[in-house]
Each structure stands twice: as C-alpha cells, then as structure tokens.
Write a protein that holds these residues in place. Structure first.
Motif, PDB file in Angstrom:
ATOM      1  N   TRP A   6     -49.331 -35.643   9.570  1.00  0.00           N
ATOM      2  CA  TRP A   6     -48.929 -34.306  10.015  1.00  0.00           C
ATOM      3  C   TRP A   6     -49.709 -33.372   9.591  1.00  0.00           C
ATOM      4  CZ3 TRP A   6     -47.390 -29.940   7.898  1.00  0.00           C
ATOM      5  CH2 TRP A   6     -46.447 -29.051   8.254  1.00  0.00           C
ATOM      6  N   GLN A  45     -34.755 -39.430  14.484  1.00  0.00           N
ATOM      7  CA  GLN A  45     -35.362 -38.339  14.586  1.00  0.00           C
ATOM      8  C   GLN A  45     -36.168 -38.434  16.024  1.00  0.00           C
ATOM      9  OE1 GLN A  45     -37.882 -39.215  11.115  1.00  0.00           O
ATOM     10  NE2 GLN A  45     -36.438 -38.054   9.787  1.00  0.00           N
ATOM     11  N   HIS A 101     -34.982 -29.266   6.687  1.00  0.00           N
ATOM     12  CA  HIS A 101     -34.778 -30.400   7.781  1.00  0.00           C
ATOM     13  C   HIS A 101     -32.854 -30.804   7.704  1.00  0.00           C
ATOM     14  CE1 HIS A 101     -38.790 -31.190   8.665  1.00  0.00           C
ATOM     15  NE2 HIS A 101     -39.201 -31.389   7.343  1.00  0.00           N
ATOM     16  N   GLN A 151     -50.739 -47.023  10.806  1.00  0.00           N
ATOM     17  CA  GLN A 151     -49.234 -46.616  11.027  1.00  0.00           C
ATOM     18  C   GLN A 151     -48.636 -47.046  12.115  1.00  0.00           C
ATOM     19  OE1 GLN A 151     -46.935 -46.298   8.519  1.00  0.00           O
ATOM     20  NE2 GLN A 151     -45.210 -45.474   9.806  1.00  0.00           N
ATOM     21  N   GLU A 193     -36.239 -43.886   8.897  1.00  0.00           N
ATOM     22  CA  GLU A 193     -37.151 -44.187   7.780  1.00  0.00           C
ATOM     23  C   GLU A 193     -38.445 -44.273   8.406  1.00  0.00           C
ATOM     24  OE1 GLU A 193     -35.175 -47.618   9.694  1.00  0.00           O
ATOM     25  OE2 GLU A 193     -34.310 -45.731   8.786  1.00  0.00           O
ATOM     26  N   ARG A 247     -40.416 -42.105   9.786  1.00  0.00           N
ATOM     27  CA  ARG A 247     -41.287 -41.082   9.687  1.00  0.00           C
ATOM     28  C   ARG A 247     -42.313 -41.045   8.775  1.00  0.00           C
ATOM     29  NH1 ARG A 247     -38.781 -35.473   8.712  1.00  0.00           N
ATOM     30  NH2 ARG A 247     -40.890 -34.753   8.375  1.00  0.00           N
ATOM     31  N   ASP A 248     -41.886 -42.099   7.748  1.00  0.00           N
ATOM     32  CA  ASP A 248     -42.974 -42.048   6.415  1.00  0.00           C
ATOM     33  C   ASP A 248     -44.201 -42.600   7.059  1.00  0.00           C
ATOM     34  OD1 ASP A 248     -40.663 -41.171   4.929  1.00  0.00           O
ATOM     35  OD2 ASP A 248     -40.280 -43.048   4.424  1.00  0.00           O
ATOM     36  N   GLY A 249     -45.424 -42.008   6.454  1.00  0.00           N
ATOM     37  CA  GLY A 249     -46.556 -42.275   7.082  1.00  0.00           C
ATOM     38  C   GLY A 249     -47.302 -41.685   8.117  1.00  0.00           C
ATOM     39  N   ALA A 299     -34.298 -34.060  10.589  1.00  0.00           N
ATOM     40  CA  ALA A 299     -34.257 -35.088   9.971  1.00  0.00           C
ATOM     41  C   ALA A 299     -33.011 -35.427   9.127  1.00  0.00           C
ATOM     42  CB  ALA A 299     -35.223 -35.218   8.899  1.00  0.00           C
TER      43      ALA A 299
END
Length: 173
Positions: A115, A147, A4, A77, A108, A110-112, A142
């Motif tokens: 994918w 992003q 990334h 989410q 931050e 993108r967490d959770g 990233a």
C-alpha cells in the motif's frame, strides 16, 4: 490515518456491489441506518451497523462466490478475491483513462498487501491472466468478515500474459 471502523455511503455501496444512489434510496425506503458523524452531504456510519443493516436487507455478497480470482503481488503475497470485477471504460466514459479491478477479500487477507501502490498479477478463471504495474491500492473498509480491495491504474499499465500450458502434449506415432 483513516478510521476503518467508520464508513460513508460510497463505501457501503461497494460493500453491497451497487452505486451510492441505491444506498441513499434504501435508507429512505427502509430506514434503520442512522449516521453518527460526517456531514449532511457525506454522513458516516459505524462499520458494524452498516454491515448488519445490509445483511438485514439481504444485500451483502455471497460468502463463497463461484470463481474467485488469485492476485499475486510483487514480493509473492497471494490473495484470493471473490466476486472479481475488471472495469475497462468504453469510449466516452467519463473515466476513460483508468481501469479498475475490485473484489472482496477475507479480513485477514489484507496483511502484507502493498500500500498505497503495487504491481500485481491477476488470474481470473476462464480469462487470460494479466499484470498491472504500479496500481493504486485501496481497501475500502475493515473490521468485518469481508473487505473490498480496489486496484486502479492508467490503461497502458495492464499487460496480458501468455498462457503457459501445464503439460506438454505428446506426439502420437
């Protein structure tokens, strides 16, 4: 596993919201972005260098776009997508079977995010909300402030949702 910290011309184009050819032209015209890997046809660049280069050219998106979209993934989410864009191909379009939603999310955020596939509800101000089942999920790069989140799916997987009023109208007597 993808690196990334490295991006290609297509990913740089997404960062700027343009096509790959525009980035190729900018490199020819302005210089200042040297490849560190890849091939002659598909060079790669350090992400930080690409972001700095786009910033110097004034080609990164605004930090606070006016009307962000809210994405709610299966499982709860929630993510805010700035500069939201739904692409629905028209007749004769080469990619006439697939639709795509894209938008910029905070690093931050993108967490959770599920994918590589997810079901998601997309709410864009001023538009009818919709759900998509089993969309392909891609986060193009990233490491920076932004992003690019891209969701693609076959057209029949998008379902418009009924708008539910937030207040119940009262009857006047």
């Amino acid at each position: 596993m993808p690196n990334h910290d490295v991006v290609n011309l297509s990913q740089i184009a997404r960062m700027a919201g343009v096509g790959r050819a525009a980035v190729v032209n900018w490199r020819r015209r302005h210089g200042g972005l040297d490849a560190t890997g890849g091939t002659a046809e598909s060079p790669t660049f350090p992400l930080a260098a690409a972001e700095q280069w786009l910033r110097a050219l004034g080609r990164l998106p605004q930090a606070t776009p006016a009307e962000p979209a809210t994405l709610t993934f299966e499982g709860g989410q929630m993510v805010t997508a700035y500069v939201p864009d739904l692409r629905v191909p028209g007749p004769g379009d080469r990619y006439d079977r697939y639709e795509e939603f894209g938008g910029y999310i905070a690093a931050e955020g993108r967490d959770g995010i599920p994918w590589p596939r997810a079901s998601v509800r997309i709410d864009v101000p001023g538009q009818t909300p919709y759900e998509v089942t089993d969309a392909n999920v891609d986060i193009s790069y990233a490491g920076g402030t932004w992003q690019y989140l891209s969701l693609t799916w076959p057209a029949p997987r998008r379902q418009l949702l009924a708008i539910t009023p937030t207040t119940t109208p009262t009857k006047e007597r």
